[in-house]
Scaffold this motif. Structure first.
Motif, PDB file in Angstrom:
ATOM      1  N   SER A 161      31.145  19.459  34.982  1.00  0.00           N
ATOM      2  CA  SER A 161      31.755  19.904  33.722  1.00  0.00           C
ATOM      3  C   SER A 161      32.271  21.335  33.852  1.00  0.00           C
ATOM      4  O   SER A 161      33.396  21.648  33.433  1.00  0.00           O
ATOM      5  CB  SER A 161      30.729  19.824  32.584  1.00  0.00           C
ATOM      6  N   LEU A 162      31.443  22.200  34.438  1.00  0.00           N
ATOM      7  CA  LEU A 162      31.878  23.591  34.580  1.00  0.00           C
ATOM      8  C   LEU A 162      33.022  23.710  35.584  1.00  0.00           C
ATOM      9  O   LEU A 162      33.955  24.497  35.382  1.00  0.00           O
ATOM     10  CB  LEU A 162      30.698  24.470  34.998  1.00  0.00           C
ATOM     11  N   PHE A 163      32.973  22.927  36.649  1.00  0.00           N
ATOM     12  CA  PHE A 163      34.099  22.901  37.591  1.00  0.00           C
ATOM     13  C   PHE A 163      35.394  22.507  36.862  1.00  0.00           C
ATOM     14  O   PHE A 163      36.449  23.128  37.060  1.00  0.00           O
ATOM     15  CB  PHE A 163      33.834  21.906  38.722  1.00  0.00           C
ATOM     16  N   TYR A 164      35.321  21.495  36.032  1.00  0.00           N
ATOM     17  CA  TYR A 164      36.515  21.024  35.300  1.00  0.00           C
ATOM     18  C   TYR A 164      37.036  22.101  34.355  1.00  0.00           C
ATOM     19  O   TYR A 164      38.249  22.372  34.298  1.00  0.00           O
ATOM     20  CB  TYR A 164      36.162  19.754  34.509  1.00  0.00           C
ATOM     21  N   LEU A 165      36.139  22.743  33.618  1.00  0.00           N
ATOM     22  CA  LEU A 165      36.556  23.780  32.676  1.00  0.00           C
ATOM     23  C   LEU A 165      37.204  24.959  33.394  1.00  0.00           C
ATOM     24  O   LEU A 165      38.196  25.521  32.922  1.00  0.00           O
ATOM     25  CB  LEU A 165      35.347  24.264  31.872  1.00  0.00           C
ATOM     26  N   LEU A 166      36.662  25.328  34.549  1.00  0.00           N
ATOM     27  CA  LEU A 166      37.223  26.434  35.317  1.00  0.00           C
ATOM     28  C   LEU A 166      38.584  26.062  35.901  1.00  0.00           C
ATOM     29  O   LEU A 166      39.535  26.849  35.856  1.00  0.00           O
ATOM     30  CB  LEU A 166      36.265  26.813  36.449  1.00  0.00           C
ATOM     31  N   ALA A 167      38.668  24.859  36.460  1.00  0.00           N
ATOM     32  CA  ALA A 167      39.911  24.435  37.111  1.00  0.00           C
ATOM     33  C   ALA A 167      41.060  24.297  36.125  1.00  0.00           C
ATOM     34  O   ALA A 167      42.224  24.531  36.480  1.00  0.00           O
ATOM     35  CB  ALA A 167      39.689  23.113  37.846  1.00  0.00           C
ATOM     36  N   THR A 168      40.748  23.922  34.890  1.00  0.00           N
ATOM     37  CA  THR A 168      41.797  23.687  33.882  1.00  0.00           C
ATOM     38  C   THR A 168      41.977  24.868  32.940  1.00  0.00           C
ATOM     39  O   THR A 168      42.661  24.751  31.915  1.00  0.00           O
ATOM     40  CB  THR A 168      41.474  22.416  33.073  1.00  0.00           C
ATOM     41  N   SER A 169      41.345  26.010  33.257  1.00  0.00           N
ATOM     42  CA  SER A 169      41.522  27.255  32.486  1.00  0.00           C
ATOM     43  C   SER A 169      41.237  27.078  30.997  1.00  0.00           C
ATOM     44  O   SER A 169      42.042  27.442  30.134  1.00  0.00           O
ATOM     45  CB  SER A 169      42.942  27.800  32.688  1.00  0.00           C
ATOM     46  N   GLN A 170      40.065  26.550  30.700  1.00  0.00           N
ATOM     47  CA  GLN A 170      39.648  26.368  29.302  1.00  0.00           C
ATOM     48  C   GLN A 170      39.064  27.697  28.785  1.00  0.00           C
ATOM     49  O   GLN A 170      37.855  27.901  28.742  1.00  0.00           O
ATOM     50  CB  GLN A 170      38.601  25.257  29.224  1.00  0.00           C
ATOM     51  N   PHE A 171      39.961  28.601  28.391  1.00  0.00           N
ATOM     52  CA  PHE A 171      39.549  29.961  28.045  1.00  0.00           C
ATOM     53  C   PHE A 171      38.759  30.060  26.750  1.00  0.00           C
ATOM     54  O   PHE A 171      38.261  31.139  26.408  1.00  0.00           O
ATOM     55  CB  PHE A 171      40.772  30.878  27.972  1.00  0.00           C
ATOM     56  N   TYR A 189      35.664  34.947  34.042  1.00  0.00           N
ATOM     57  CA  TYR A 189      35.740  34.916  35.506  1.00  0.00           C
ATOM     58  C   TYR A 189      36.980  34.228  36.081  1.00  0.00           C
ATOM     59  O   TYR A 189      37.071  34.081  37.305  1.00  0.00           O
ATOM     60  CB  TYR A 189      34.475  34.251  36.074  1.00  0.00           C
ATOM     61  N   THR A 190      37.900  33.800  35.252  1.00  0.00           N
ATOM     62  CA  THR A 190      39.129  33.200  35.787  1.00  0.00           C
ATOM     63  C   THR A 190      40.337  33.673  34.991  1.00  0.00           C
ATOM     64  O   THR A 190      40.217  34.281  33.927  1.00  0.00           O
ATOM     65  CB  THR A 190      39.094  31.655  35.734  1.00  0.00           C
ATOM     66  N   SER A 191      41.502  33.368  35.528  1.00  0.00           N
ATOM     67  CA  SER A 191      42.777  33.585  34.836  1.00  0.00           C
ATOM     68  C   SER A 191      43.713  32.457  35.258  1.00  0.00           C
ATOM     69  O   SER A 191      43.480  31.773  36.255  1.00  0.00           O
ATOM     70  CB  SER A 191      43.377  34.950  35.192  1.00  0.00           C
ATOM     71  N   SER A 192      44.785  32.276  34.521  1.00  0.00           N
ATOM     72  CA  SER A 192      45.696  31.171  34.822  1.00  0.00           C
ATOM     73  C   SER A 192      46.401  31.352  36.156  1.00  0.00           C
ATOM     74  O   SER A 192      46.805  30.380  36.795  1.00  0.00           O
ATOM     75  CB  SER A 192      46.726  31.020  33.693  1.00  0.00           C
ATOM     76  N   GLU A 193      46.573  32.594  36.606  1.00  0.00           N
ATOM     77  CA  GLU A 193      47.266  32.863  37.868  1.00  0.00           C
ATOM     78  C   GLU A 193      46.349  32.762  39.087  1.00  0.00           C
ATOM     79  O   GLU A 193      46.816  32.804  40.218  1.00  0.00           O
ATOM     80  CB  GLU A 193      47.883  34.277  37.833  1.00  0.00           C
ATOM     81  N   LEU A 194      45.078  32.611  38.864  1.00  0.00           N
ATOM     82  CA  LEU A 194      44.115  32.574  39.967  1.00  0.00           C
ATOM     83  C   LEU A 194      44.282  31.285  40.766  1.00  0.00           C
ATOM     84  O   LEU A 194      44.388  30.198  40.177  1.00  0.00           O
ATOM     85  CB  LEU A 194      42.698  32.663  39.403  1.00  0.00           C
ATOM     86  N   PRO A 195      44.335  31.358  42.102  1.00  0.00           N
ATOM     87  CA  PRO A 195      44.417  30.126  42.908  1.00  0.00           C
ATOM     88  C   PRO A 195      43.266  29.180  42.592  1.00  0.00           C
ATOM     89  O   PRO A 195      42.158  29.621  42.282  1.00  0.00           O
ATOM     90  CB  PRO A 195      44.341  30.647  44.351  1.00  0.00           C
ATOM     91  N   ILE A 196      43.517  27.899  42.699  1.00  0.00           N
ATOM     92  CA  ILE A 196      42.545  26.894  42.289  1.00  0.00           C
ATOM     93  C   ILE A 196      41.219  27.032  43.026  1.00  0.00           C
ATOM     94  O   ILE A 196      40.152  26.828  42.458  1.00  0.00           O
ATOM     95  CB  ILE A 196      43.127  25.469  42.480  1.00  0.00           C
ATOM     96  N   ILE A 197      41.257  27.401  44.310  1.00  0.00           N
ATOM     97  CA  ILE A 197      40.016  27.504  45.070  1.00  0.00           C
ATOM     98  C   ILE A 197      39.113  28.583  44.489  1.00  0.00           C
ATOM     99  O   ILE A 197      37.883  28.430  44.425  1.00  0.00           O
ATOM    100  CB  ILE A 197      40.309  27.768  46.574  1.00  0.00           C
ATOM    101  N   TYR A 198      39.719  29.689  44.006  1.00  0.00           N
ATOM    102  CA  TYR A 198      38.908  30.760  43.435  1.00  0.00           C
ATOM    103  C   TYR A 198      38.523  30.472  41.990  1.00  0.00           C
ATOM    104  O   TYR A 198      37.533  31.016  41.484  1.00  0.00           O
ATOM    105  CB  TYR A 198      39.630  32.101  43.565  1.00  0.00           C
ATOM    106  N   LYS A 199      39.295  29.631  41.311  1.00  0.00           N
ATOM    107  CA  LYS A 199      38.850  29.151  40.000  1.00  0.00           C
ATOM    108  C   LYS A 199      37.552  28.358  40.153  1.00  0.00           C
ATOM    109  O   LYS A 199      36.619  28.492  39.354  1.00  0.00           O
ATOM    110  CB  LYS A 199      39.920  28.275  39.352  1.00  0.00           C
TER     111      LYS A 199
END
Length: 660
Positions: A55-65, A73-83
């Motif tokens: 669930s947390l992986f999904y929220l991070l990968a899809t930028s659920q701000f 800890y993420t932004s929309s411009e962040l590469p997916i691996i670092y998300k």
């Protein structure tokens, strides 16, 4: 999604409490059905922990701000691996990862075919479930990973630039696998004491687990060192930072444990010491977590200030007090069944000396780490302990350990005679002294470096002799070819020869440390475009200064052509990266490595007309440090891979005094 994600935490907590209570009840009533129900609950807990992670992986990968953790800890411009790796960038996410690993390990133990029917399994499961309950409580009520914000931000804060590195992908994961892995031998030791099984069965069953945990801790420290070396631009790999120390201390005590258990297996000795070591190693993993998450010490690795450290301190206190109570309640039983040393000049004595050095090193690191807290409590002033203290304390201990590692293989079990010592050590000692004399002739003048390299030479020689004599004896009996004889010799005793490979790897690491700490060269120079920088045998022609854009980041870089002794060896491009959502820039170093040394260049400053300032370092023998790290991994894997751990080398069966 919010309800589902939070449900995975609270349902996991409820299942953990249920499993702990039902297994404890099953143990007290000797009801196997209740125990089996608790073991089934562990599977359900793993499902919950897995769903929470996904669930947390999904929220991070899809930028659920709208989720606080994702926004932090993420932004929309962040590469997916670092998300995705942002999952372990903060408190709650990293604790979720820790919990997942802990539950996974518990399932592997509870349903291991080798442990089927073993009466220790319910006790081990209950101890591990106690840990799991604590972590789910923290996730559910203190460091919540699925908190919604009152207002949804347009953009997230992004990931710290220092964490946008390949090291972020593997360094924390391996470190946590090592931390969590040390809970397994701790649980085995406590279960054995509760059941009054004071023989070495629990050690045999946990040896592979301990080596695997030790390997992951080693990998975590290795990858952390490489990350610091290439990312921070300071030219070093270990700064004795409090959080670095937190991962190093359990590595030292676990290393001591892996050596001392061999004495228990062969000579029925050091039982209390071994249990004390594994309790200490487990406690240090919790202490390290306290340091990282409490904010009581300043560290570039630590998470933000929170009251989370207090919970870990309380849990650590409960765990250690409980473990010491169990140990003391079985003290007389352990003491009655213990053996004793027959000679100070023996293999087991060298193991004990090695243990004392490792524990001494761990205490030195511990004292240097906590001294600022002690000084603040006593004097009201926080006194910082820097690298010189740690280097001064640890250097002679490392040298002493290397010497013990060098002589240990050639010592006999029980007692080494004078004739045996002369036969085994005369030639290696002479060769080591000759090597030291050659070093002085070649210009190596620093006493510590000469002695250090001499001890390393001695270690190489004694370990080579161990392989040589083993192969020679085997070929005499079997008439095998050399390569086949080496292969079969090593595979018949994976633990022994895997350990020797690890020793050789540590010797290579020591070479890198001695070379880079004693003979490094550093200069800072400002030059115009077209000018050159000369350091030792190197000449760097400054060809170009330019700027480029990658996503929302601006990168200023310099291009330099490198010559060594007049011969072109390549180009380097040191960079300074300015992040669109972060104030502090980071350095990407220009690096050319060889077996002899590293050329390490940092772009420090520049002006509009192209004039630039560079920091240039020559780090001798750095590559050997990474080669040694690789050999540690190879040796550890060789020791555990497909090994027949039920076939333990027979214990010495000679006459032994009975202990009253």
């Amino acid at each position: 999604m919010y309800l589902f994600a939070n449900a995975t935490i609270y349902v996991g907590l409820a299942l953990a409490i249920y499993s702990l209570l039902i297994i404890t009840l099953g143990i007290s009533t000797k009801n196997q059905k209740l125990i089996n129900s608790g073991k089934g609950g562990v599977i359900a807990i793993l499902v919950c922990a897995s769903m929470a992670m996904l669930s947390l992986f999904y929220l991070l990968a899809t930028s659920q701000f709208q989720y606080e953790y994702v926004s932090d800890y993420t932004s929309s411009e962040l590469p997916i691996i670092y998300k995705l790796t942002a999952l372990w960038a903060g408190n709650s996410g990293s604790l979720l990862l820790w919990t997942f690993f802990l539950v996974l390990y518990t399932v592997m133990i509870a349903f291991s075919r080798k442990m089927k029917g073993n009466p220790m399994v319910p006790y081990i499961s209950a101890i591990l479930l106690g840990n799991i309950v604590f972590f789910f409580l923290v996730l559910g009520f203190v460091a919540k990973p699925f908190v919604l914000l009152d207002q949804v931000p347009i953009e997230g804060h992004g990931l710290n630039p220092m964490l946008q590195n390949p090291g972020m992908i593997i360094h924390p994961v391996t470190l946590y696998l090592g931390y969590v892995g040390l809970a397994i031998p701790f649980a085995f030791a406590m279960a054995a004491l509760i059941l009054k099984n004071v023989d070495d069965f629990w050690i045999k069953m946990t040896r592979r687990w301990t080596i695997i945990a030790w390997l992951f801790l080693s990998l975590g420290n290795i990858f952390g060192g490489q990350w610091a070396y290439t990312e921070l631009g300071w030219g070093g790999y270990w700064a004795w930072d409090p959080v670095e120390n937190a991962s190093f201390m359990p590595w030292l005590t676990a290393t001591a444990f892996l050596h001392s258990v061999m004495i228990q297996e062969r000579k029925n000795m050091l039982k209390i010491w071994n249990i004390g070591l594994i309790i200490t190693s487990y406690a240090l993993t919790l202490f390290g977590t306290f340091l990282v998450r409490s904010g009581v010490l300043t560290s570039v690795h630590a998470f933000a200030n929170s009251n989370l450290g207090l919970y870990f301190l309380i849990f650590m206190g409960i765990a250690v007090i409980g473990a010491l109570y169990v140990l003391m309640s079985r003290y007389n039983l352990l003491k009655r069944s213990a053996g004793e040393f027959n000679s100070y000049i023996s293999k087991e004595s060298s193991f004990l000396i090695n243990n004392l050095l490792l524990v001494g090193a761990a205490f030195g690191v511990f004292w240097g780490t906590v001294f600022p807290l002690v000084s603040e409590a006593v004097r009201g002033t926080k006194v910082t302990v820097g690298m010189p203290f740690f280097n001064t304390v640890q250097a002679p201990i490392l040298l002493s350990m290397m010497f013990v590692m060098a002589v240990c293989p050639l010592l006999a079990w029980q007692k080494s005679s004078l004739k045996n010592l002369k036969k085994n050590f005369l030639i290696p000692a002479i060769l080591a002294i000759v090597a030291m004399a050659l070093m002085i002739v070649l210009g190596i003048q620093k006493a510590w470096a000469v002695i250090g390299f001499g001890v390393i030479v001695l270690l190489f020689i004694t370990h080579f002799l161990e392989f040589y004599r083993g192969v020679k004896a085997r070929r005499k009996m079997t008439k095998e070819k050399v390569y086949l004889s080496i292969y079969r010799l090593m595979t018949k005793n994976r633990r022994r020869y895997g350990g020797y490979i690890v020793h050789i790897g540590i010797a290579f690491i020591a070479m890198g440390i001695i070379g880079s700490q004693n003979y490094d060269v550093q200069t800072m120079k400002t030059v115009n475009l077209g000018d050159s920088i000369e350091v030792k045998d190197y000449r760097m022609n400054y060809e170009r200064l330019d700027q480029k854009r990658e996503g929302i980041n601006d990168i200023v870089y310099a291009e330099m052509t490198v010559f060594r002794n007049g011969k072109r060896i390549g180009n380097i491009q040191p960079e300074k990266v300015f992040y669109g959502n972060w104030d502090q820039p980071s350095s990407e170093v220009g690096l050319i490595s060889s077996l002899k040394e590293d050329l390490y260049v940092v772009l420090s400053d520049w002006e509009d007309d192209g004039k630039a300032t560079f920091i240039v370092k020559i780090n001798p023998m750095m590559t050997w440090l990474w080669i040694g790290s690789f050999m540690i991994v190879i040796g550890s894997l060789f020791a555990v891979w497909n090994g027949k751990y039920q076939n333990i080398t027979p214990r010495y069966t000679g006459v032994r005094k009975e202990v009253s």
